[in-house]
Design a protein around this motif. Structure first.
Motif, PDB file in Angstrom:
ATOM      1  N   VAL A  12       0.835  -1.206   0.000  1.00 55.84           N
ATOM      2  CA  VAL A  12       0.000   0.000   0.000  1.00 55.84           C
ATOM      3  C   VAL A  12       0.871   1.257   0.000  1.00 55.84           C
ATOM      4  N   SER A  13       2.022   1.167   0.659  1.00 52.49           N
ATOM      5  CA  SER A  13       2.971   2.286   0.620  1.00 52.49           C
ATOM      6  C   SER A  13       3.456   2.518  -0.815  1.00 52.49           C
ATOM      7  N   SER A  14       3.709   1.421  -1.540  1.00 51.45           N
ATOM      8  CA  SER A  14       4.120   1.531  -2.942  1.00 51.45           C
ATOM      9  C   SER A  14       2.993   2.105  -3.789  1.00 51.45           C
ATOM     10  N   PHE A  15       1.772   1.681  -3.494  1.00 53.60           N
ATOM     11  CA  PHE A  15       0.602   2.225  -4.196  1.00 53.60           C
ATOM     12  C   PHE A  15       0.516   3.736  -3.999  1.00 53.60           C
ATOM     13  N   THR A  16       0.693   4.188  -2.766  1.00 55.52           N
ATOM     14  CA  THR A  16       0.624   5.617  -2.456  1.00 55.52           C
ATOM     15  C   THR A  16       1.673   6.398  -3.244  1.00 55.52           C
ATOM     16  N   SER A  17       2.890   5.874  -3.281  1.00 54.75           N
ATOM     17  CA  SER A  17       3.967   6.538  -4.032  1.00 54.75           C
ATOM     18  C   SER A  17       3.648   6.592  -5.518  1.00 54.75           C
ATOM     19  N   PHE A  18       3.091   5.495  -6.027  1.00 62.90           N
ATOM     20  CA  PHE A  18       2.749   5.434  -7.448  1.00 62.90           C
ATOM     21  C   PHE A  18       1.699   6.481  -7.802  1.00 62.90           C
ATOM     22  N   VAL A  19       0.662   6.585  -6.979  1.00 60.74           N
ATOM     23  CA  VAL A  19      -0.408   7.551  -7.251  1.00 60.74           C
ATOM     24  C   VAL A  19       0.128   8.981  -7.182  1.00 60.74           C
ATOM     25  N   LYS A  20       1.012   9.243  -6.224  1.00 62.55           N
ATOM     26  CA  LYS A  20       1.597  10.591  -6.122  1.00 62.55           C
ATOM     27  C   LYS A  20       2.417  10.922  -7.369  1.00 62.55           C
ATOM     28  N   SER A  21       3.146   9.943  -7.873  1.00 59.09           N
ATOM     29  CA  SER A  21       3.916  10.146  -9.105  1.00 59.09           C
ATOM     30  C   SER A  21       2.985  10.394 -10.285  1.00 59.09           C
ATOM     31  N   LEU A  22       1.911   9.618 -10.346  1.00 55.64           N
ATOM     32  CA  LEU A  22       0.932   9.766 -11.416  1.00 55.64           C
ATOM     33  C   LEU A  22       0.266  11.138 -11.359  1.00 55.64           C
ATOM     34  N   TYR A  23      -0.046  11.555 -10.159  1.00 60.88           N
ATOM     35  CA  TYR A  23      -0.634  12.883  -9.949  1.00 60.88           C
ATOM     36  C   TYR A  23       0.337  13.970 -10.415  1.00 60.88           C
ATOM     37  N   GLY A  24       1.598  13.800 -10.093  1.00 60.61           N
ATOM     38  CA  GLY A  24       2.614  14.765 -10.501  1.00 60.61           C
ATOM     39  C   GLY A  24       2.758  14.875 -12.011  1.00 60.61           C
ATOM     40  N   SER A  35      -8.195   3.072   2.803  1.00 62.06           N
ATOM     41  CA  SER A  35      -7.757   4.115   3.739  1.00 62.06           C
ATOM     42  C   SER A  35      -6.715   5.019   3.089  1.00 62.06           C
ATOM     43  N   ALA A  36      -5.778   4.413   2.354  1.00 63.08           N
ATOM     44  CA  ALA A  36      -4.733   5.185   1.679  1.00 63.08           C
ATOM     45  C   ALA A  36      -5.331   6.102   0.624  1.00 63.08           C
ATOM     46  N   ALA A  37      -6.333   5.609  -0.112  1.00 66.76           N
ATOM     47  CA  ALA A  37      -6.988   6.418  -1.142  1.00 66.76           C
ATOM     48  C   ALA A  37      -7.701   7.615  -0.517  1.00 66.76           C
ATOM     49  N   THR A  38      -8.320   7.388   0.630  1.00 71.36           N
ATOM     50  CA  THR A  38      -8.991   8.486   1.340  1.00 71.36           C
ATOM     51  C   THR A  38      -7.988   9.562   1.732  1.00 71.36           C
ATOM     52  N   GLN A  39      -6.826   9.145   2.225  1.00 65.36           N
ATOM     53  CA  GLN A  39      -5.787  10.107   2.611  1.00 65.36           C
ATOM     54  C   GLN A  39      -5.254  10.870   1.398  1.00 65.36           C
ATOM     55  N   LEU A  40      -5.051  10.171   0.294  1.00 66.56           N
ATOM     56  CA  LEU A  40      -4.562  10.814  -0.926  1.00 66.56           C
ATOM     57  C   LEU A  40      -5.569  11.848  -1.437  1.00 66.56           C
ATOM     58  N   GLN A  41      -6.833  11.502  -1.325  1.00 65.23           N
ATOM     59  CA  GLN A  41      -7.891  12.429  -1.747  1.00 65.23           C
ATOM     60  C   GLN A  41      -7.808  13.740  -0.965  1.00 65.23           C
ATOM     61  N   LYS A  42      -7.439  13.649   0.311  1.00 62.69           N
ATOM     62  CA  LYS A  42      -7.313  14.838   1.159  1.00 62.69           C
ATOM     63  C   LYS A  42      -6.032  15.615   0.853  1.00 62.69           C
ATOM     64  N   GLN A  43      -4.970  14.872   0.502  1.00 65.34           N
ATOM     65  CA  GLN A  43      -3.656  15.496   0.333  1.00 65.34           C
ATOM     66  C   GLN A  43      -3.460  16.161  -1.029  1.00 65.34           C
ATOM     67  N   LEU A  44      -4.066  15.599  -2.061  1.00 64.83           N
ATOM     68  CA  LEU A  44      -3.789  16.036  -3.429  1.00 64.83           C
ATOM     69  C   LEU A  44      -4.944  16.886  -3.962  1.00 64.83           C
ATOM     70  N   PRO A  45      -4.707  18.163  -4.226  1.00 68.59           N
ATOM     71  CA  PRO A  45      -5.765  19.048  -4.713  1.00 68.59           C
ATOM     72  C   PRO A  45      -6.365  18.570  -6.039  1.00 68.59           C
ATOM     73  N   ASP A  46      -7.686  18.651  -6.141  1.00 70.85           N
ATOM     74  CA  ASP A  46      -8.424  18.387  -7.386  1.00 70.85           C
ATOM     75  C   ASP A  46      -8.407  16.937  -7.847  1.00 70.85           C
ATOM     76  N   VAL A  47      -7.890  16.024  -7.046  1.00 76.06           N
ATOM     77  CA  VAL A  47      -7.854  14.636  -7.490  1.00 76.06           C
ATOM     78  C   VAL A  47      -9.141  13.912  -7.093  1.00 76.06           C
TER      79      VAL A  47
END
Length: 350
Positions: free
Chosen positions: A192-204, A252-264
């Motif tokens: 899940v940590s790898s998933f979080t990093s991947f989504v952040k990279s994709l968002y970037g 849970s990780a997706a919920t946190q990413l939704q809060k952290q990343l604007p407009d996602v």
């Protein structure tokens, strides 16, 4: 597709664009594993290939494209539900050029996982390399569409991610170095940590609408029953429990990413329940077999070594089977999964 769902999508298309032939998203961009690979593995050196019969026997022109299915994947059907008349091509294929790039692209590689070592063990394309290919794609898209239109496509495209199954089935459960060093719970956290990093990279890189699949009921896969079931009848409960624990964490990780990343917008598609329901109640959904796949014996066939034109015992009608081979759903099952996905992901196309 259900009548209500079909009506909803038809109204959305008509209200947005009148009678023109259009799609609800400009492009579909896909990352992940064999559940969504449409042929990238055809172009690399690995045993994880599906570009020969009987794969694809119910696909257009009975063509074995590299899809691990007798016909369409759930993502193919989802593309059709969204108005696409052709599918985003595998990035490594010759079709991934020119105007075809406007549809999006598919970077998935059968055998890949959130754990880079899973991909290395199978000699397939890891998610990190899939991202590198995506960067290349962006450059090619800009040349075809112009930078302004390309930026619009990148922003409004639907991004699909499917991974995790190979990490458990092809790595963790069969790798003593891993399963002695980590509990399933600890390994889930790592993935899940790898998933979080991947989504952040994709968002970037511009992604804003991201749909990720949960793990399916891994313990119900025919291969898992054969290899890990021992004397247990039915699905392997401990493996299903591991999958459910992973799914809680990725939600849970997706919920946190939704809060952290604007407009996602991030949606975790629940694949566990709809597939489990098919296995638990096959007749209710028009299936006659849910314990083994159609190809060969249906108990261990997943690669070119086992599911091939000479596989003895392959069924004549795959629509009666929940699974095509010992790991992957049949086209008939994928139709039901795709209908579930489109309902769950309605917020991604609004």
């Amino acid at each position: 597709m259900g009548v209500v769902l079909a009506y909803t999508l038809a109204v959305a298309l008509f209200c947005s664009f009148g009678n023109a032939q259009v799609t609800l998203v400009p492009a579909i961009i896909t990352f992940g594993d064999s559940v969504v690979d449409v042929g990238n593995n055809d172009y690399i050196h690995t045993i994880f290939k599906a570009n020969y019969p009987p794969y694809g026997r119910d696909f257009k022109n009975q063509e074995a494209t590299g899809r691990f299915c007798n016909g369409k994947l759930a993502t193919d059907i989802t593309a059709e539900n969204l108005g696409f008349t052709s599918y985003p091509p595998a990035y490594l294929s010759p079709q991934a050029s020119g105007k075809n790039l406007l549809l999006g692209s598919n970077f998935a590689s059968a055998g890949a996982g959130y754990d880079e070592h899973t991909s290395l063990l199978s000699h397939v394309i890891p998610l990190s390399q899939q991202l590198e290919y995506y960067k290349e794609y962006q450059g090619k898209l800009a040349k075809v569409a112009g930078s302004k239109k390309a930026a619009s496509i990148i922003k409004d495209a639907l991004y699909l991610v499917s991974a995790g199954s190979s990490d458990f089935i092809q790595n963790y459960y069969v790798n003593p170095f891993l399963n002695k060093a980590y509990t399933p719970d600890q390994y889930s956290s790592y993935l899940v940590s790898s998933f979080t990093s991947f989504v952040k990279s994709l968002y970037g890189l511009g992604a804003r609408r991201i749909g990720v699949t949960s793990l399916p009921p891994l313990g119900c896969l025919p291969a898992a029953r054969t290899i890990f079931g021992f004397h247990e009848s039915g699905c392997v409960s401990r493996i299903n429990t591991d999958a459910q624990q992973f799914n809680k964490k990725i939600n849970s990780a997706a919920t946190q990413l939704q809060k952290q990343l604007p407009d996602v917008k991030i949606v975790v598609f629940d694949v566990f329940k709809p597939l489990y329901d098919l296995v638990a109640n096959p007749k209710k959904n028009g299936f006659t077999e849910a314990t083994r796949g159609c190809c060969g014996t249906g108990t261990v066939e997943t690669t070119s070594l086992l599911c091939n034109p000479k596989s003895y015992g392959t069924c004549t009608n795959a629509s009666q089977y929940v699974f095509w081979d010992s790991v992957h759903p049949s086209q008939a099952a994928n139709q039901i999964l795709a209908d579930s996905l489109i309902i769950q992901g309605i917020s991604l196309i609004g």
